[in-house]
Design a protein around this motif. Structure first.
Motif, PDB file in Angstrom:
ATOM      1  N   TYR A 173     -10.438 -48.187  -1.803  1.00  0.00           N
ATOM      2  CA  TYR A 173     -11.492 -47.942  -2.803  1.00  0.00           C
ATOM      3  C   TYR A 173     -12.881 -48.340  -2.289  1.00  0.00           C
ATOM      4  O   TYR A 173     -13.837 -47.560  -2.365  1.00  0.00           O
ATOM      5  CB  TYR A 173     -11.166 -48.682  -4.102  1.00  0.00           C
ATOM      6  CG  TYR A 173     -12.124 -48.345  -5.216  1.00  0.00           C
ATOM      7  CD1 TYR A 173     -11.997 -47.161  -5.934  1.00  0.00           C
ATOM      8  CD2 TYR A 173     -13.187 -49.190  -5.540  1.00  0.00           C
ATOM      9  CE1 TYR A 173     -12.882 -46.826  -6.945  1.00  0.00           C
ATOM     10  CE2 TYR A 173     -14.075 -48.867  -6.551  1.00  0.00           C
ATOM     11  CZ  TYR A 173     -13.921 -47.690  -7.255  1.00  0.00           C
ATOM     12  OH  TYR A 173     -14.812 -47.364  -8.252  1.00  0.00           O
ATOM     13  N   ASP A 175      -9.300 -55.124 -15.517  1.00  0.00           N
ATOM     14  CA  ASP A 175      -8.970 -53.743 -15.147  1.00  0.00           C
ATOM     15  C   ASP A 175      -7.473 -53.542 -15.377  1.00  0.00           C
ATOM     16  O   ASP A 175      -6.679 -54.475 -15.248  1.00  0.00           O
ATOM     17  CB  ASP A 175      -9.312 -53.484 -13.674  1.00  0.00           C
ATOM     18  CG  ASP A 175      -9.350 -51.999 -13.337  1.00  0.00           C
ATOM     19  OD1 ASP A 175     -10.457 -51.432 -13.273  1.00  0.00           O
ATOM     20  OD2 ASP A 175      -8.264 -51.400 -13.136  1.00  0.00           O
ATOM     21  N   TYR A 193     -23.868 -51.053  -5.567  1.00  0.00           N
ATOM     22  CA  TYR A 193     -23.390 -51.868  -6.687  1.00  0.00           C
ATOM     23  C   TYR A 193     -24.380 -52.971  -7.067  1.00  0.00           C
ATOM     24  O   TYR A 193     -24.404 -53.425  -8.204  1.00  0.00           O
ATOM     25  CB  TYR A 193     -22.026 -52.480  -6.358  1.00  0.00           C
ATOM     26  CG  TYR A 193     -20.884 -51.501  -6.525  1.00  0.00           C
ATOM     27  CD1 TYR A 193     -20.487 -51.074  -7.793  1.00  0.00           C
ATOM     28  CD2 TYR A 193     -20.201 -50.989  -5.424  1.00  0.00           C
ATOM     29  CE1 TYR A 193     -19.454 -50.176  -7.961  1.00  0.00           C
ATOM     30  CE2 TYR A 193     -19.153 -50.090  -5.581  1.00  0.00           C
ATOM     31  CZ  TYR A 193     -18.788 -49.691  -6.859  1.00  0.00           C
ATOM     32  OH  TYR A 193     -17.758 -48.791  -7.026  1.00  0.00           O
ATOM     33  N   ALA A 206     -12.698 -52.432 -17.008  1.00  0.00           N
ATOM     34  CA  ALA A 206     -12.466 -51.486 -15.912  1.00  0.00           C
ATOM     35  C   ALA A 206     -13.337 -51.851 -14.709  1.00  0.00           C
ATOM     36  O   ALA A 206     -14.071 -51.023 -14.172  1.00  0.00           O
ATOM     37  CB  ALA A 206     -12.722 -50.050 -16.366  1.00  0.00           C
TER      38      ALA A 206
END
Ligand SMILES: C[S@@+](CC[C@H](N)C(=O)[O-])C[C@H]1O[C@@H](n2cnc3c(N)ncnc32)[C@H](O)[C@@H]1O
Length: 264
Positions: A19, A75, A28, A53
């Motif tokens: 990921y 998550d 981010y 999440a």
């Protein structure tokens, strides 16, 4: 669902391994700064915050580094949370990461703000699920607490297909991945299929192969406003992209800022 080594795997199980590599171009830190700025604009004193999440935890970790928040990250995918916990340890951060479905929050405390980023809410397949998400989140927010979340729109899916479909990449730890992406405009359904190959040291021989199919429901601004209208949240703002411009029907990604009534 078949979970053998060559079959289809649950969402964000095998993808968790690659990921952060797939998302390497995502800023981010900017996203965390945006959430930070929204919280400070719309809440007097946000301290206890909850990410829903959170994936591998990048935004939660940047917010934790600001040293003014107590951060909990949740998550549904245990594999994503495993990665988040590793990063938390490596970065000497203090985020509490928990495996949790945002449709069924199991928390014994309340928060000043909750947020969800990067179209995670588009994983909710219909209006009823979005409504459950909104009400579930409200139950863990204090009076006056904020819910901040983004979602992508049909316009974004139509534009994004060109670069998402047939994407291919390699990661440093010998994975190769392929993404197929399609958008069904009539049903507002965006599907991404990831094929992930674990390669041998020669970086050619495929040792294992996995695939994950991801379906997201794509909402218009009006559809989302109609769902929110069924709750007791007050809409504080709807932002387009990463600035504080008002979202409209042309926006690609919309960040909603909702507030619980102060006397709930
Ligand atoms: C596109 S990723 C975004 C992850 C992270 N927010 C980021 O910005 O990198 C979507 C995330 O939503 C999570 N997710 C999907 N449905 C969920 C649910 N019902 N409850 C909690 N997490 C969910 C997935 O496990 C995945 O980590």
């Amino acid at each position: 669902m078949n979970t053998n080594n060559t079959g289809q795997h649950p969402q964000y199980s095998k993808l968790a391994d690659i990921y952060d590599a797939v998302m390497e171009d995502v800023d981010y830190e900017l996203w965390a700064d945006f959430i930070d700025a929204i919280m400070l604009e719309h809440h007097l004193n946000p301290v206890d915050i909850l990410e829903l999440a959170c994936g591998t935890g990048s935004v939660s970790l940047f917010l934790d580094e600001l040293e003014c928040y107590n951060v909990v990250g949740t998550d549904k995918s245990s594999q994503m949370i495993h990665k988040a916990r590793q990063k938390n340890k490596d970065m000497l951060c203090n985020v509490k990461f928990e495996v949790m479905d945002f449709l069924d929050l199991q928390l014994d405390r309340t928060f000043d703000a909750a947020f969800s980023v990067f179209d995670s809410v588009n994983y909710l397949q219909n209006a009823d699920e979005v409504l459950t998400f909104l009400n579930e989140t409200k139950s863990v927010l204090r009076p006056g607490g904020l819910l901040i979340f983004d979602f992508t729109t049909p316009k974004n899916s139509i534009q994004a297909i060109d670069y998402l479909n047939n994407e291919e990449g390699y990661t440093e730890d010998n994975y190769r991945y392929f993404r197929k992406s399609s958008y069904d405009a009539d049903n507002q359904l965006h599907e991404n299929t990831f094929r992930i190959e674990k390669l041998a040291d020669d970086q050619e021989t495929v040792v294992q192969e996995f695939s994950e199919v991801h379906q997201q429901r794509i909402y218009t601004l009006q559809q989302m406003l109609d769902i929110i209208d069924q709750t007791t949240y007050n809409i504080r703002a709807k932002y387009s992209g990463f600035d504080f411009e008002e979202a409209d029907d042309h926006s690609l990604r919309i960040t909603m800022v909702l507030q619980c009534p102060s006397n709930q």
